[in-house]
Design a protein around this motif. Structure first.
Motif, PDB file in Angstrom:
ATOM      1  N   ARG A 160      31.743  48.012  38.761  1.00 54.15           N
ATOM      2  CA  ARG A 160      31.030  49.251  38.424  1.00 54.15           C
ATOM      3  C   ARG A 160      29.709  49.347  39.190  1.00 54.15           C
ATOM      4  N   HIS A 161      29.793  49.005  40.487  1.00 53.77           N
ATOM      5  CA  HIS A 161      28.654  49.158  41.378  1.00 53.77           C
ATOM      6  C   HIS A 161      28.657  50.576  41.943  1.00 53.77           C
ATOM      7  N   SER A 162      27.513  51.238  41.928  1.00 49.75           N
ATOM      8  CA  SER A 162      27.442  52.587  42.472  1.00 49.75           C
ATOM      9  C   SER A 162      27.477  52.580  43.996  1.00 49.75           C
ATOM     10  N   ASP A 163      27.033  51.484  44.592  1.00 48.70           N
ATOM     11  CA  ASP A 163      26.960  51.381  46.044  1.00 48.70           C
ATOM     12  C   ASP A 163      27.864  50.237  46.509  1.00 48.70           C
ATOM     13  N   PRO A 164      28.823  50.507  47.399  1.00 54.92           N
ATOM     14  CA  PRO A 164      29.728  49.446  47.848  1.00 54.92           C
ATOM     15  C   PRO A 164      29.009  48.318  48.582  1.00 54.92           C
ATOM     16  N   ARG A 165      27.806  48.583  49.081  1.00 53.50           N
ATOM     17  CA  ARG A 165      27.058  47.538  49.772  1.00 53.50           C
ATOM     18  C   ARG A 165      26.666  46.408  48.824  1.00 53.50           C
ATOM     19  N   ILE A 166      26.503  46.735  47.537  1.00 51.69           N
ATOM     20  CA  ILE A 166      26.182  45.694  46.556  1.00 51.69           C
ATOM     21  C   ILE A 166      27.365  44.752  46.407  1.00 51.69           C
ATOM     22  N   THR A 167      28.561  45.328  46.313  1.00 49.46           N
ATOM     23  CA  THR A 167      29.767  44.505  46.196  1.00 49.46           C
ATOM     24  C   THR A 167      29.999  43.710  47.470  1.00 49.46           C
ATOM     25  N   PRO A 199      41.040  44.300  46.935  1.00 50.23           N
ATOM     26  CA  PRO A 199      40.351  45.024  48.009  1.00 50.23           C
ATOM     27  C   PRO A 199      38.921  45.330  47.585  1.00 50.23           C
ATOM     28  N   LEU A 200      38.036  45.472  48.554  1.00 53.00           N
ATOM     29  CA  LEU A 200      36.622  45.689  48.256  1.00 53.00           C
ATOM     30  C   LEU A 200      36.420  46.911  47.362  1.00 53.00           C
ATOM     31  N   ARG A 201      37.187  47.969  47.592  1.00 54.20           N
ATOM     32  CA  ARG A 201      37.051  49.183  46.772  1.00 54.20           C
ATOM     33  C   ARG A 201      37.426  48.888  45.329  1.00 54.20           C
ATOM     34  N   ASP A 202      38.506  48.136  45.103  1.00 52.13           N
ATOM     35  CA  ASP A 202      38.911  47.800  43.737  1.00 52.13           C
ATOM     36  C   ASP A 202      37.891  46.882  43.079  1.00 52.13           C
ATOM     37  N   VAL A 233      22.986  27.905  34.491  1.00 53.62           N
ATOM     38  CA  VAL A 233      23.969  28.944  34.153  1.00 53.62           C
ATOM     39  C   VAL A 233      23.373  29.865  33.097  1.00 53.62           C
ATOM     40  N   HIS A 234      23.478  31.164  33.318  1.00 52.08           N
ATOM     41  CA  HIS A 234      22.980  32.155  32.367  1.00 52.08           C
ATOM     42  C   HIS A 234      23.977  33.311  32.313  1.00 52.08           C
ATOM     43  N   PRO A 235      23.782  34.285  31.440  1.00 55.97           N
ATOM     44  CA  PRO A 235      24.789  35.345  31.294  1.00 55.97           C
ATOM     45  C   PRO A 235      25.196  36.036  32.594  1.00 55.97           C
ATOM     46  N   HIS A 236      24.225  36.346  33.463  1.00 50.86           N
ATOM     47  CA  HIS A 236      24.607  37.066  34.687  1.00 50.86           C
ATOM     48  C   HIS A 236      25.430  36.189  35.618  1.00 50.86           C
ATOM     49  N   THR A 237      25.324  34.861  35.472  1.00 50.22           N
ATOM     50  CA  THR A 237      26.155  33.958  36.264  1.00 50.22           C
ATOM     51  C   THR A 237      27.624  34.259  36.025  1.00 50.22           C
ATOM     52  N   LEU A 238      27.975  34.597  34.778  1.00 53.35           N
ATOM     53  CA  LEU A 238      29.373  34.883  34.442  1.00 53.35           C
ATOM     54  C   LEU A 238      29.835  36.169  35.100  1.00 53.35           C
ATOM     55  N   ARG A 239      29.006  37.202  35.056  1.00 52.01           N
ATOM     56  CA  ARG A 239      29.369  38.467  35.711  1.00 52.01           C
ATOM     57  C   ARG A 239      29.510  38.243  37.210  1.00 52.01           C
ATOM     58  N   HIS A 240      28.577  37.516  37.787  1.00 55.17           N
ATOM     59  CA  HIS A 240      28.633  37.211  39.214  1.00 55.17           C
ATOM     60  C   HIS A 240      29.938  36.490  39.552  1.00 55.17           C
ATOM     61  N   ALA A 241      30.283  35.496  38.719  1.00 54.67           N
ATOM     62  CA  ALA A 241      31.495  34.714  38.964  1.00 54.67           C
ATOM     63  C   ALA A 241      32.741  35.577  38.852  1.00 54.67           C
ATOM     64  N   ARG A 276      27.862  42.380  49.288  1.00 57.42           N
ATOM     65  CA  ARG A 276      27.024  41.187  49.272  1.00 57.42           C
ATOM     66  C   ARG A 276      27.761  40.012  48.625  1.00 57.42           C
ATOM     67  N   TYR A 277      28.511  40.294  47.547  1.00 51.46           N
ATOM     68  CA  TYR A 277      29.302  39.244  46.911  1.00 51.46           C
ATOM     69  C   TYR A 277      30.380  38.749  47.868  1.00 51.46           C
ATOM     70  N   ASP A 278      30.999  39.676  48.598  1.00 51.66           N
ATOM     71  CA  ASP A 278      32.069  39.316  49.525  1.00 51.66           C
ATOM     72  C   ASP A 278      31.522  38.484  50.679  1.00 51.66           C
ATOM     73  N   ARG A 279      30.376  38.918  51.217  1.00 49.20           N
ATOM     74  CA  ARG A 279      29.777  38.209  52.337  1.00 49.20           C
ATOM     75  C   ARG A 279      29.286  36.836  51.908  1.00 49.20           C
ATOM     76  N   GLY A 280      28.677  36.771  50.752  1.00 50.66           N
ATOM     77  CA  GLY A 280      28.095  35.519  50.295  1.00 50.66           C
ATOM     78  C   GLY A 280      29.124  34.448  50.016  1.00 50.66           C
ATOM     79  N   ARG A 281      30.295  34.821  49.497  1.00 51.43           N
ATOM     80  CA  ARG A 281      31.252  33.811  49.067  1.00 51.43           C
ATOM     81  C   ARG A 281      31.893  33.081  50.238  1.00 51.43           C
TER      82      ARG A 281
END
Length: 304
Positions: free
Chosen positions: A271-278, A262-265, A243-251, A280-285
Motif C-alpha cells: 500500500r505504497h503510494s509511490d512505486p519508488r518506495i517499494t 511483480p513490483l506492481r503487486d 527487532v521492532h514492529p516495523h521490522t515485521l512489515r519490512h520483512a 527501495r525494498y527491491d533494490r536493497g534486498r
C-alpha cells in the motif's frame, strides 16, 4: 505564548493566532500522524517562547538556529532533524496559503542530508520471520494474531492494533477479506489466506465484535504495548537485537518480492503510494548479491 499541546479538539474559544494556524495544519491529518506533527510543533513553539519569538513571525534565520538547537541541544540525529523540519515546511506552507504569513520562512531552509545504507535495512530473512511467527503462535493466540497481521499481511503497528473483529467478517468474490483504513485515511481490502484467517479467528475466540488484539488486562493493544510485545517475542525466537514492529512489515514486503511478486503487486501489497518506495525494498534486498565486489574478486583472482 501558549503552545499547541492543548489543541486536541482543534478549534475552540480563546485561541491565539498561532494556535489557530497550528490547528488548521493539524486538521489535515489524523491518528498517529497528527500526534507526531503535534509533537514537532510543540517543540518549535516551546523554543520560540523561550526566545521571545512568535512562530508566525519567525524568519529563515530563526529556523536555522532552531535546527542547530535540535542537533546540538536536543541531540537529534540528521534523520530526526530532517523529519521535524519537514513538518515545519508543511506548517508554514499552510499558514501562507491561509494568509497568516506573507512569506514562507522555510523556502531556503537548509535540510540535513540523510544517508541510507540499504544493505543494512534488509530486515528479517524468510527463516527468521517464520521462526518469529511460530514462536508467537505457540505463546498465545493474541501474540500469534499480532505477529501475523504485521509479518504476513504487512500491516503497520497502528493498523494491527486497530483491527476490529467485525473488520474480517466480510467475503468479496469468494475471498474472506480484512477491511481497514490505513495511513492517510486510505481504505484497503486485503484477502486473508487460510493461515492468517485461522490466526485471527483463534485470537477472537467466542467474541464477535470489538478490538481483536487485547492486552492481558483486557484493554485494546496500543503501539507502545505492541512494541514491547514484539521485542519480547523476538528475544524468545532467538532473533538479533533491534527487532521492532516495523521490522515485521519490512520483512513481509521483502518476502513478497523474494517470493516472486511483480513490483506492481508488491506495491499494492505494501500500500505504497509511490512505486519508488517499494523499489527501495527491491533494490536493497539484492545489493549484496549483485555487488560488483564479487565480479572484481573473481576477475582479479584469475590473474593472481
Amino acid at each position: 505564548m501558549t503552545n499547541p499541546s492543548a489543541i486536541t479538539h482543534l478549534f475552540k474559544a480563546s485561541m491565539t493566532e498561532e494556535e489557530i494556524a497550528a490547528a488548521a495544519f493539524l486538521a489535515r491529518y489524523t491518528g498517529d500522524t497528527r500526534t507526531m506533527y503535534l509533537a514537532d510543533l510543540r517543540i518549535l513553539f516551546d523554543w520560540c517562547a523561550v526566545n521571545g519569538i512568535n512562530p508566525l513571525q519567525a524568519s529563515r534565520v530563526h529556523l536555522e538556529f532552531f535546527a542547530r538547537y535540535l542537533e546540538e541541544e536536543r541531540g537529534n540525529g540528521a534523520a530526526a532533524v530532517h523529519r521535524r523540519l519537514s513538518t515545519l515546511k508543511g506548517f508554514y506552507r499552510i499558514a501562507l496559503a491561509d494568509d497568516r504569513i506573507t512569506k514562507d520562512p522555510t523556502v531556503f531552509l537548509r535540510m540535513p542530508k540523510v544517508q541510507y545504507d540499504e544493505a543494512r535495512t534488509l530486515g528479517l530473512s524468510r527463516i527468521e520471520l517464520g521462526r518469529l511467527v511460530a514462536t508467537a503462535r505457540a505463546s498465545s493466540p493474541t501474540n500469534g494474531a499480532l505477529v501475523t497481521l504485521m509479518g504476513l499481511l504487512g500491516l503497520r503497528v497502528s493498523e494491527a492494533c486497530n483491527v476490529q473483529i467485525e473488520d474480517f467478517a466480510h467475503e468479496v468474490r469468494g475471498h474472506q477479506v480484512l477491511r481497514l483504513v490505513g495511513k492517510g485515511g486510505k481504505p484497503a481490502t486485503i484477502p486473508l489466506p487460510v493461515p492468517v484467517l485461522r490466526a485471527l479467528r483463534e485470537c477472537a475466540g467466542d467474541r464477535t465484535s470489538g478490538p481483536l488484539i487485547l492486552r492481558k488486562n483486557g484493554t485494546p493493544m496500543d503501539r507502545r504495548a505492541a512494541y514491547t510485545r514484539i521485542k519480547s517475542l523476538a528475544k524468545a525466537a532467538g532473533l538479533p537485537a533491534g527487532v521492532h514492529p516495523h521490522t515485521l512489515r519490512h520483512a513481509s514486503i521483502t518476502a513478497a518480492l523474494d517470493a516472486g511478486a511483480p513490483l506492481r503487486d508488491a506495491q499494492i501489497f505494501a500500500r505504497h503510494s509511490d512505486p519508488r518506495i517499494t523499489t527501495r525494498y527491491d533494490r536493497g534486498r539484492q545489493n549484496l548479491d549483485r555487488h560488483a565486489a564479487h565480479l572484481v574478486s573473481a576477475f582479479i583472482s584469475g590473474a593472481a
